[in-house]
Structure formats: structure tokens, C-alpha cells
Design a protein around this motif. Structure first.
Motif, PDB file in Angstrom:
ATOM      1  N   VAL A   1      -7.123  11.955   0.802  1.00  0.00           N
ATOM      2  CA  VAL A   1      -6.643  10.985   0.853  1.00  0.00           C
ATOM      3  C   VAL A   1      -6.332  10.192  -0.459  1.00  0.00           C
ATOM      4  O   VAL A   1      -7.478  10.165  -1.244  1.00  0.00           O
TER       5      VAL A   1
ATOM      6  N   GLU B   1      -4.641   6.510  -2.299  1.00  0.00           N
ATOM      7  CA  GLU B   1      -4.251   5.584  -1.917  1.00  0.00           C
ATOM      8  C   GLU B   1      -4.251   4.426  -2.916  1.00  0.00           C
ATOM      9  O   GLU B   1      -4.930   4.528  -3.382  1.00  0.00           O
TER      10      GLU B   1
ATOM     11  N   ILE C   1      -0.663  -5.689   7.850  1.00  0.00           N
ATOM     12  CA  ILE C   1      -1.181  -4.206   9.231  1.00  0.00           C
ATOM     13  C   ILE C   1      -1.984  -3.444   8.028  1.00  0.00           C
ATOM     14  O   ILE C   1      -3.256  -3.057   8.063  1.00  0.00           O
ATOM     15  N   VAL C   2      -2.205  -3.919   6.488  1.00  0.00           N
ATOM     16  CA  VAL C   2      -2.656  -3.733   5.887  1.00  0.00           C
ATOM     17  C   VAL C   2      -4.114  -4.439   5.427  1.00  0.00           C
ATOM     18  O   VAL C   2      -4.077  -5.542   5.553  1.00  0.00           O
ATOM     19  N   ALA C   3      -4.543  -4.079   5.532  1.00  0.00           N
ATOM     20  CA  ALA C   3      -6.395  -4.944   5.605  1.00  0.00           C
ATOM     21  C   ALA C   3      -6.789  -5.655   4.212  1.00  0.00           C
ATOM     22  O   ALA C   3      -6.657  -4.369   3.216  1.00  0.00           O
ATOM     23  N   ALA C   4      -6.796  -6.804   4.247  1.00  0.00           N
ATOM     24  CA  ALA C   4      -7.644  -7.260   2.596  1.00  0.00           C
ATOM     25  C   ALA C   4      -8.676  -7.048   2.810  1.00  0.00           C
ATOM     26  O   ALA C   4      -9.435  -6.987   1.393  1.00  0.00           O
ATOM     27  N   ASN C   5      -9.801  -6.176   3.464  1.00  0.00           N
ATOM     28  CA  ASN C   5     -11.005  -6.310   3.503  1.00  0.00           C
ATOM     29  C   ASN C   5     -11.062  -4.632   3.863  1.00  0.00           C
ATOM     30  O   ASN C   5     -12.185  -4.402   4.343  1.00  0.00           O
ATOM     31  N   GLY C   6     -10.200  -3.656   3.080  1.00  0.00           N
ATOM     32  CA  GLY C   6     -10.835  -2.456   3.549  1.00  0.00           C
ATOM     33  C   GLY C   6     -11.116  -1.892   1.738  1.00  0.00           C
ATOM     34  O   GLY C   6     -11.765  -2.443   1.332  1.00  0.00           O
ATOM     35  N   PRO C   7     -11.588  -0.699   2.148  1.00  0.00           N
ATOM     36  CA  PRO C   7     -12.211   0.005   0.805  1.00  0.00           C
ATOM     37  C   PRO C   7     -11.392  -0.603  -0.703  1.00  0.00           C
ATOM     38  O   PRO C   7     -11.599  -1.137  -1.491  1.00  0.00           O
ATOM     39  N   LEU C   8     -10.470  -0.560  -0.560  1.00  0.00           N
ATOM     40  CA  LEU C   8      -8.678  -1.171  -2.204  1.00  0.00           C
ATOM     41  C   LEU C   8      -9.297  -2.918  -1.714  1.00  0.00           C
ATOM     42  O   LEU C   8      -8.579  -2.847  -0.665  1.00  0.00           O
ATOM     43  N   ARG C   9      -8.814  -2.845  -2.781  1.00  0.00           N
ATOM     44  CA  ARG C   9      -8.627  -4.630  -2.977  1.00  0.00           C
ATOM     45  C   ARG C   9      -7.054  -5.068  -3.287  1.00  0.00           C
ATOM     46  O   ARG C   9      -5.762  -4.355  -3.513  1.00  0.00           O
ATOM     47  N   ILE C  10      -6.772  -5.461  -1.770  1.00  0.00           N
ATOM     48  CA  ILE C  10      -5.184  -6.242  -2.193  1.00  0.00           C
ATOM     49  C   ILE C  10      -5.135  -6.973  -2.893  1.00  0.00           C
ATOM     50  O   ILE C  10      -5.610  -8.320  -2.615  1.00  0.00           O
TER      51      ILE C  10
ATOM     52  N   ALA D   1       0.149   5.636   0.511  1.00  0.00           N
ATOM     53  CA  ALA D   1      -1.370   6.243   0.961  1.00  0.00           C
ATOM     54  C   ALA D   1       0.038   7.917   0.734  1.00  0.00           C
ATOM     55  O   ALA D   1       0.800   8.338   1.002  1.00  0.00           O
TER      56      ALA D   1
ATOM     57  N   LEU E   1       0.631  -1.556   0.164  1.00  0.00           N
ATOM     58  CA  LEU E   1       0.447   0.295  -0.288  1.00  0.00           C
ATOM     59  C   LEU E   1       0.705   1.466   0.093  1.00  0.00           C
ATOM     60  O   LEU E   1       1.895   1.613   0.267  1.00  0.00           O
TER      61      LEU E   1
ATOM     62  N   ARG F   1     -16.014   9.020  -0.917  1.00  0.00           N
ATOM     63  CA  ARG F   1     -14.140   8.014  -1.509  1.00  0.00           C
ATOM     64  C   ARG F   1     -15.042   7.870  -3.103  1.00  0.00           C
ATOM     65  O   ARG F   1     -15.960   6.789  -3.538  1.00  0.00           O
TER      66      ARG F   1
END
Lengths: 215, 274
Positions: B96, B98, B198-207, B20, B18, B78
Motif C-alpha cells: 500500500v 498512500e 472517514i480519514v482518521a486524523a490519528n492514523g499512521p499518516l499526518r493529515i 491510497a 487521502l 511500514r
């Protein structure tokens, strides 16, 4: 004892990070919110303590002023303005009702009792100032501090919780909260003092009734 | 002005999860952020056609007789790219941008610049109080040859993980180092072995490649804050220039943390999982 202020300062400085909704850092978040919760609890405790100190100072200043008045005048104000019974005055000050009667007739009051009378008048004035709807201070003080409690507000006064009682008068705290902080056993005593029982009627129905003193 | 060598090495298997960029903003009094949502979307929908979840702006703590009562505050908007690997988030206090599909700084800076141009037309922004640029690399231990961190990271980065007599090794560790960059600028690097990404897999972005646990994280956060220097105006040229400055130490800090063993056996390998 830990070095909390230093740790808090460092954490605060480093915590000002570039924010993104994608970062979870659960451990960091837990640590951060735990720290925030501790800070908030500390702050709330500090503010409560400060407020209590200020209220006690206010009570003390007013007591100093009233201590200049004659004891008979103080007794008149307690009886006439606040409706306080002489038995309660005696209990609050720690003498017999007969002693209060003698004071009303003009007998000498020792400086120590004089000051306690002045402090009680000051307290009644502040209670009324906090909540003008409390016109009958005698009744207010003689009421249990909390529902089912065996401790009255007068007991709390005698036990020194005057600032807390002023907060109760202004509805900024509850009698339960004051008792929880000052008398940890009150809930057990209240539970023992009141029992409920089931009564079976002749027609086969049952009722739950309040049976004070049972069991 | 960006001053980067065009031929700098880009690892084909970089562990960057990620990147940002956050700009803390001071809006003009009475500005309604929500009112700018649609006009701003009309300007950027070619790049960011999807609407994302409303951003949380923080939380408020109320005090009651029974103690503190926290409440989440949300507001703003967003938007995301169709691939959901890049987003722009606007609140009353921040912008932001990111991405979870970072390629090169020049591209990212250009994307930020275009967002600044668009937002500046739709919101009256008085000043920029802080600029942050954050790079988060995550290397799952399971993806390292031998499933161990031994030899892949600089000894200085592993110092916190050494065993203590009678206690053994820490279950996880994360060291924090702060480097002054001059003129209200700092780089803060957190590095260590942790048990949760630390980086959430279920956040707004697809990881694209979510990390598994445990993992080694390198979290570099470079920032400028208006303390001794005055706030900046919300202009593309000014902000991208600061961003270029903030980007300079990122690579050096990352390279300082790793070893040639990691470069050769993991980062330069095409198509591996890290």
C-alpha cells in the motif's frame, strides 16, 4: 423477516475495497463487524445444528441395528458393559423396576419399550466411544448436569437432549451450556437450594459455612 | 502510459484528504516478508526515512465452546516520509502506498513505480491479484459558505438525504454506486453527508487539515481484480498502466458530484479551510 442473504451478498461484494490504515469509517466498520458477527453467529448456529442432526442420525442408525437384538441381550449389555442399575434403566425407559425385572426373566417387551432399550444401549456405546474414560455410565448419567444443578444427565436424556449429552461426553460443551439452552430456570433453583450463612464463634471470630437447605 | 492533459485544472483548495493505492500480492512460497524489511528500507530510506507502526493484516476468528473469539493479526512493515504525509506499507498479502499530501497523479504514479522497483528486488512476488486506487475527499459542512450543503452538491448526490414524511431528514446518509469500467475493472463511489470523518486524523499518516463533523464525503475507489483476466506480474510498467486506467474516472466522478457553486466559492479559493 428481513432479506438477509441478499443484503449480505451485496455488502460482501461492495466491501472488497482498497484498504488503507488511515480510513476509520467507524459507522461502516461497526456495520461491517456487526454483519460479520451475525454471519459468524449464524454459521456457528448452523454448524451446531448440523452436528446435532448428524449425531442424532448416528444414534438412530445404531438404534435400528440394536433393535434387531433380543431385549434380554440389550439388558445384559447395559448391566454388564456399562454398569447401569436396573432402577436407572426403568427411569430412562419409563417403567417400574419390577417391569425391568420381568423383562430380564424373559417376559415380553412391547416394541416401543424394545426400541427405547435399543436406543439407550446405542447411547451408552456412543458415550463410551466419545470418551472411553466414562466406564461407569450409570454414575455419569446419575450425576448433576452442572455443579449445584438439580437436573441430572439422566433427566436431560429423558428430556431428549441426547446429542447435547454426547457433546458433553466429548467435552465439546458443558453441562451448564446445555442447561442454559434447555432449562432457563436452573440457575435460580440452584441458588435457592444452597445458602451460605455466617457463624459467630465464642472467641469473636466468624466463619462462612455452607448450610444446604437453609433459607 | 499516462494520458492526461498537462493543463487540467488543479483546485488550490481541493478537499482531497487521502489517496491510497493497494496492490494485493501473491508471494512465492516460503517468502519471509520480515526478512525484506531492512534491505527494502536501505533502498527507499531517502524517500521514507521513518519507521511507522506495524500494519494490521486483519483478524482471525477462533471458535470455542463459549462462541467466536476474534484476534488481530499483524505483520510486515511500514515506512513514512519525514513529513509523515506519505507511506509505504508491505505485508504478506499487499503493498500500500498512500498519501495525505497528494499533488498530481503523475507524481503519485511515479512514487508507486519506484516502490515497485525496490520491492521487486527484495521480495519474490509471483503475481498481483488486485489493484485499487482510492481518493477520499472530505468537505466539512462548517467550511462551506452558510454552513450548509445546499447548492454545493449535485441533486443526484443528495437524493438519499431528502426528508421522509413523518421521519424527516436522515441524520446521515451515504450512497454507494458501482460503475463497470470493463475487463474486471470497477469504480465504486460512496458519497453523502456523514457525522464522522472517514480519514482518521490519528492514523499512521499526518493529515494536514483534519475534517470536522459533520461533513460531506466523496470516496472513489477504482479497482481491477483478477477474475476473468489473469493475475499480473509485479512490474512497474504493467502496474502503472493499469493505475492510469483506474485513475481516468476519478475526476469525472468527483466533478459529477459537485456544482459550480462549490467550484467557484470553495475549491478555487486560495487558503480556505476545506
Amino acid at each position: 423477516m428481513s432479506t438477509q442473504p441478499v443484503a449480505s451478498t451485496i455488502a460482501t461484494r461492495l466491501r472488497d475495497e482498497t484498504h488503507t490504515a488511515q480510513v476509520q469509517a467507524p459507522d461502516l466498520l461497526v456495520a461491517g463487524t456487526a454483519e460479520l458477527r451475525r454471519d459468524v453467529d449464524d454459521l456457528q448456529g448452523n454448524v451446531k445444528g448440523l452436528h446435532r442432526d448428524v449425531q442424532e442420525t448416528q444414534l438412530s442408525h445404531l438404534t435400528d441395528e440394536l433393535n434387531l437384538l433380543a431385549p434380554q441381550g440389550l439388558l445384559d449389555e447395559l448391566g454388564d458393559s456399562f454398569g447401569v442399575a436396573w432402577a436407572l434403566v426403568a427411569r430412562i425407559v419409563g417403567v417400574t423396576p419390577a417391569a425391568v425385572r420381568k423383562w430380564r426373566r424373559g417376559e415380553t417387551v412391547t416394541p416401543s419399550y424394545h426400541r427405547q432399550l435399543a436406543e439407550f444401549v446405542a447411547f451408552c456405546r456412543l458415550v463410551y466411544g466419545r470418551n472411553p474414560r466414562i466406564t461407569d455410565v450409570d454414575n455419569w448419567l446419575d450425576t448433576p448436569a452442572a455443579s449445584r444443578a438439580d437436573v441430572t444427565r439422566a433427566d436431560l436424556y429423558i428430556d431428549g437432549h441426547r446429542a447435547e449429552l454426547l457433546n458433553v461426553a466429548s467435552a465439546n460443551t458443558t453441562g451448564e451450556a446445555v442447561l442454559d439452552e434447555s432449562d432457563s430456570g436452573w440457575r435460580d433453583r440452584a441458588a435457592r437450594a444452597r445458602r451460605w450463612s455466617v457463624v459467630h464463634h465464642e472467641d469473636g471470630t466468624t466463619s462462612v459455612i455452607n448450610a444446604p437447605g437453609v433459607g | 502510459m499516462i494520458d492526461l492533459p498537462d493543463n487540467r485544472e488543479v483546485y488550490p483548495n481541493a478537499p482531497l484528504k487521502l489517496v491510497a493505492c493497494e496492490l494485493r500480492l501473491q508471494l512465492a512460497p516460503g517468502v519471509d516478508v520480515a526478512a525484506a524489511a531492512t534491505p527494502f528500507y536501505d533502498d527507499v530510506d531517502a524517500d521514507y526515512p521513518l519507521q511507522g507502526p506495524s500494519p494490521e493484516q486483519g483478524f482471525r476468528v477462533d471458535f470455542s465452546a463459549s462462541g467466536p473469539v476474534p484476534a488481530t493479526l499483524s505483520g510486515g512493515f511500514r515506512y513514512l516520509t519525514r513529513e509523515k504525509t506519505r507511506s509505504v506499507t508491505v505485508t504478506s498479502s499487499a503493498l500500500v502506498v498512500e498519501t495525505s499530501a497528494y499533488t498530481r497523479f503523475e507524481d503519485f504514479s511515479d512514487q508507486i513505480g519506484r516502490v515497485i522497483d525496490a520491492l521487486g528486488q527484495r521480495l519474490k512476488i509471483v503475481s498481483v491479484e488486485r489493484i485499487g486506487l482510492r481518493y477520499i475527499d472530505e468537505l466539512p459542512v462548517a467550511d462551506l459558505p452558510g454552513q450548509t450543503t445546499d447548492g454545493f452538491f449535485a441533486p443526484s448526490s443528495l437524493a438519499c438525504g431528502t426528508a421522509v414524511p413523518g421521519l424527516g431528514e436522515p441524520a446521515e446518509f451515504l450512497s454507494t454506486s458501482s460503475y463497470p469500467l470493463g475487463a474486471d475493472r470497477h469504480a465504486v463511489m460512496r458519497a453523502g453527508r456523514i457525522n464522522q470523518p472517514i480519514v482518521a486524523a490519528n492514523g499512521p499518516l499526518r493529515i494536514p487539515h483534519p475534517s470536522t463533523s459533520p461533513l460531506f464525503v466523496i470516496d472513489v475507489d477504482c479497482s481491477w481484480t483478477a477474475v476473468d483476466t489473469p493475475p499480473l506480474t509485479f512490474e512497474r510498467g504493467i502496474i502503472t498502466e493499469v493505475l492510469a486506467d483506474l485513475h481516468k474516472p476519478v475526476r469525472a466522478l468527483f466533478e459529477h458530484t459537485i456544482t459550480d457553486k462549490l467550484r467557484n466559492n470553495v475549491l478555487r479559493k486560495e487558503g480556505t479551510a476545506a
